[in-house]
Design a protein around this motif. Structure first.
Motif, PDB file in Angstrom:
ATOM      1  N   LEU A   1      -5.657   6.241  -9.472  1.00 19.14           N
ATOM      2  CA  LEU A   1      -5.209   5.304  -8.443  1.00 19.14           C
ATOM      3  C   LEU A   1      -6.188   4.152  -8.275  1.00 19.14           C
ATOM      4  O   LEU A   1      -5.777   2.999  -8.150  1.00 19.14           O
ATOM      5  N   GLU A   2      -7.482   4.441  -8.296  1.00 21.01           N
ATOM      6  CA  GLU A   2      -8.498   3.400  -8.134  1.00 21.01           C
ATOM      7  C   GLU A   2      -8.336   2.295  -9.182  1.00 21.01           C
ATOM      8  O   GLU A   2      -8.476   1.110  -8.876  1.00 21.01           O
TER       9      GLU A   2
ATOM     10  N   TRP B   1       2.024   3.142  -3.530  1.00 22.96           N
ATOM     11  CA  TRP B   1       1.185   3.788  -4.538  1.00 22.96           C
ATOM     12  C   TRP B   1       1.550   5.229  -4.849  1.00 22.96           C
ATOM     13  O   TRP B   1       1.511   5.615  -6.026  1.00 22.96           O
TER      14      TRP B   1
ATOM     15  N   ALA C   1       0.821  -1.218   0.000  1.00 22.72           N
ATOM     16  CA  ALA C   1       0.000   0.000   0.000  1.00 22.72           C
ATOM     17  C   ALA C   1       0.853   1.265   0.000  1.00 22.72           C
ATOM     18  O   ALA C   1       0.509   2.255  -0.660  1.00 22.72           O
TER      19      ALA C   1
ATOM     20  N   GLU D   1      -5.211  -5.466  -6.263  1.00 20.75           N
ATOM     21  CA  GLU D   1      -6.208  -6.066  -5.371  1.00 20.75           C
ATOM     22  C   GLU D   1      -6.691  -7.407  -5.927  1.00 20.75           C
ATOM     23  O   GLU D   1      -6.870  -8.362  -5.176  1.00 20.75           O
TER      24      GLU D   1
ATOM     25  N   SER E   1      -4.636   0.487  -8.581  1.00 22.36           N
ATOM     26  CA  SER E   1      -4.585  -0.382  -7.406  1.00 22.36           C
ATOM     27  C   SER E   1      -5.550  -1.557  -7.529  1.00 22.36           C
ATOM     28  O   SER E   1      -5.333  -2.603  -6.909  1.00 22.36           O
TER      29      SER E   1
END
Length: 164
Positions: free
Chosen positions: A31-32, A12, A9, A39, A35
């Motif tokens: 970023l969403e 990022w 984490a 995930e 990442s």
């Protein structure tokens, strides 16, 4: 010494800065979206670091062959497992020419081969097709339009060696 490890984490902000630095023909993915790949496929998203500083990253995930995923859209789930898809490889300008990209790629291809994938695929953007050709990737057919990937985008694949 360059260390390759899976993404954490805390990586990022550095990853997003490297992305902003590297992509000048495409809007950086949020970023969403970035990442989201880690995930869904945490074992196959890596950073290269030296003395605690992130120098580059490679986001990969299983996907459907010949059907690259859309850009800038989070994935709800991984679609298919017939290709090891290299979504994004980027290296900070200060680290270019010291083998960071090759080390990240070697890690990914070894992982994919060990997991039984027969091919790796990607969409080469901007001026990257020449780099990927040097790594053994060859242009391949896709029915999907690559317009969202920018001018000159090329879908490419690499056959993987059988695990030893």
């Amino acid at each position: 010494m360059i260390n390759i490890r899976t993404i954490r984490a805390i990586d990022w902000p550095a990853i997003m800065e490297i992305q902003r630095e590297c992509y000048h023909q495409l809007d950086p993915e949020p970023l969403e979206v970035m990442s989201n790949k880690a995930e869904l496929a945490p074992a196959c998203c890596w950073v290269a670091e030296r003395q605690g500083k992130v120098l580059g990253y490679l986001l990969c995930h299983p996907w459907r062959a010949h059907q690259p995923p859309p850009l800038s859209v989070p994935m709800r789930r991984l679609a298919g497992h017939d290709e090891f898809y290299l979504h994004d490889l980027a290296v900070a300008g200060e680290a270019r020419g010291i083998g960071v990209g090759q080390r990240l790629l070697a890690t990914a291809l070894e992982f994919a081969s060990d997991e039984g994938y027969e091919h790796a695929g990607l969409v080469a953007v901007q001026d990257a097709p020449a780099f990927w050709r040097k790594q053994g990737f060859l242009p391949a057919d896709t029915l999907k339009s690559l317009d969202e990937y920018g001018d000159g985008a090329v879908y490419m694949r690499l056959p993987l060696a059988e695990p030893a």
